[in-house]
Design an enzyme around this catalytic site. Sequence first.
Site, short mmCIF file in Angstrom:
data_model
loop_
_atom_site.label_atom_id
_atom_site.label_comp_id
_atom_site.label_asym_id
_atom_site.label_seq_id
_atom_site.Cartn_x
_atom_site.Cartn_y
_atom_site.Cartn_z
N ASP A 179 -5.80 21.99 -7.02
CA ASP A 179 -6.12 23.30 -6.45
C ASP A 179 -4.89 23.97 -5.83
O ASP A 179 -4.97 24.60 -4.77
CB ASP A 179 -7.24 23.20 -5.41
CG ASP A 179 -7.94 24.54 -5.18
OD1 ASP A 179 -7.70 25.48 -5.97
OD2 ASP A 179 -8.71 24.65 -4.21
N HIS A 206 -7.90 28.16 -6.99
CA HIS A 206 -9.17 28.88 -7.10
C HIS A 206 -9.07 30.32 -6.57
O HIS A 206 -9.94 31.14 -6.86
CB HIS A 206 -10.30 28.12 -6.39
CG HIS A 206 -10.27 28.17 -4.89
ND1 HIS A 206 -9.72 27.17 -4.13
CD2 HIS A 206 -10.73 29.09 -4.01
CE1 HIS A 206 -9.86 27.46 -2.85
NE2 HIS A 206 -10.46 28.64 -2.75
N SER A 245 -8.42 30.69 2.27
CA SER A 245 -7.88 29.81 1.23
C SER A 245 -6.47 30.19 0.85
O SER A 245 -6.17 31.36 0.58
CB SER A 245 -8.76 29.89 -0.03
OG SER A 245 -9.85 29.04 0.07
#
Length: 358
Positions: free
Chosen positions: A135, A105, A211
Amino acid sequence: MQHKSLVALFLAALLGAAVGTGVTLGLMRTATPAQIPAPPVQPPLQPAGTADPVVSIVKRIAPAVVSIQTLTPGQQTFFGVTPPREGQGSGVIVTPEGRILTNSHVVAGSAQIRVRLSNGETLPGKLIGQDRRSDIAVVQVQGRNLPTAPLGDSSALQVGEAVVAIGNPMGFQSTVTTGVVSALNRTLAPEPGTLLEDMIQTDAAINPGNSGGPLVNSRGEVVGINTLIISTAQGLGFAIPINGAQRVAEQLVERGRVARAWLGVATVPLPEEMAAAVGLPAGTGAYVAEVLPGSPAARAGIQRGDIMVRAGGQPIRGADALREVIQSQQVGARITVEVLREGESIEIPVRLGEAPAS
């Protein structure tokens, strides 16, 4: 189907907790086939001149942590073209030639990727591959003798173990936070088409921009890829275990996509009363609620109503155990599934297929 059942149960539990307490929970992303050899065991860190091992962990890992900036082009809408959107996340270098692990993402939909190294140098990044379901993404920069982070064994993690998160939250490069492993084997579905399984839960502070950054154990080894937080709570962060991330990354490098083994059944845990009736201990066995037409299970003769007790030589203790057995296999692998059918034990050989794209 099995995954959807598990996700539905998990979301229902979250919703129930939210209604009962008057709190709204929100999952928030934190971004603005060869055998895998066992990772080498890193020696315990022996800090020199300091009583805090976190300092040595940071010195070992931080040089391999990068900032990833993306540019996503504008999109045509009914009201016109939206402006381009900039994004930001983190990543960790895993090979001296510049291979970087991050989250899907972080880079999804981007037309341009720029990678800022810990020494301040910025390099263009190339997306090698991404897997939305897990992911995980792999980005490549052109480099030589770049600093790398050693990878650990996430299956050896224990609840309560100390961990360190390193990343670039809100653009503050190389930010370090500490905490513990709060829980293991969490399952989350942050958006349709993404199912995050076996997640590491941690209270180490994770913020937007973290992230793709590493979660590190006390030996200075990467054990997870920081991925998301529950935005309405404190101390609820989640990381993808590095063992699974590494398997996905290797397939992305080799073939540009991830092929997953597939049996093609939907199962539910066996109720205690039914288990007792067929002579199984409580908590064992999985009831086959559905067999998908044309699936490997259907071709092999597995039927709705069968009770699965073993697969690939492993006992089935609930639906999660079956999923783990199948995921540990390669596409095309042949396994034996033992089922109970009308009181009779039957061994069924099955050749696993490739899971259809989600």
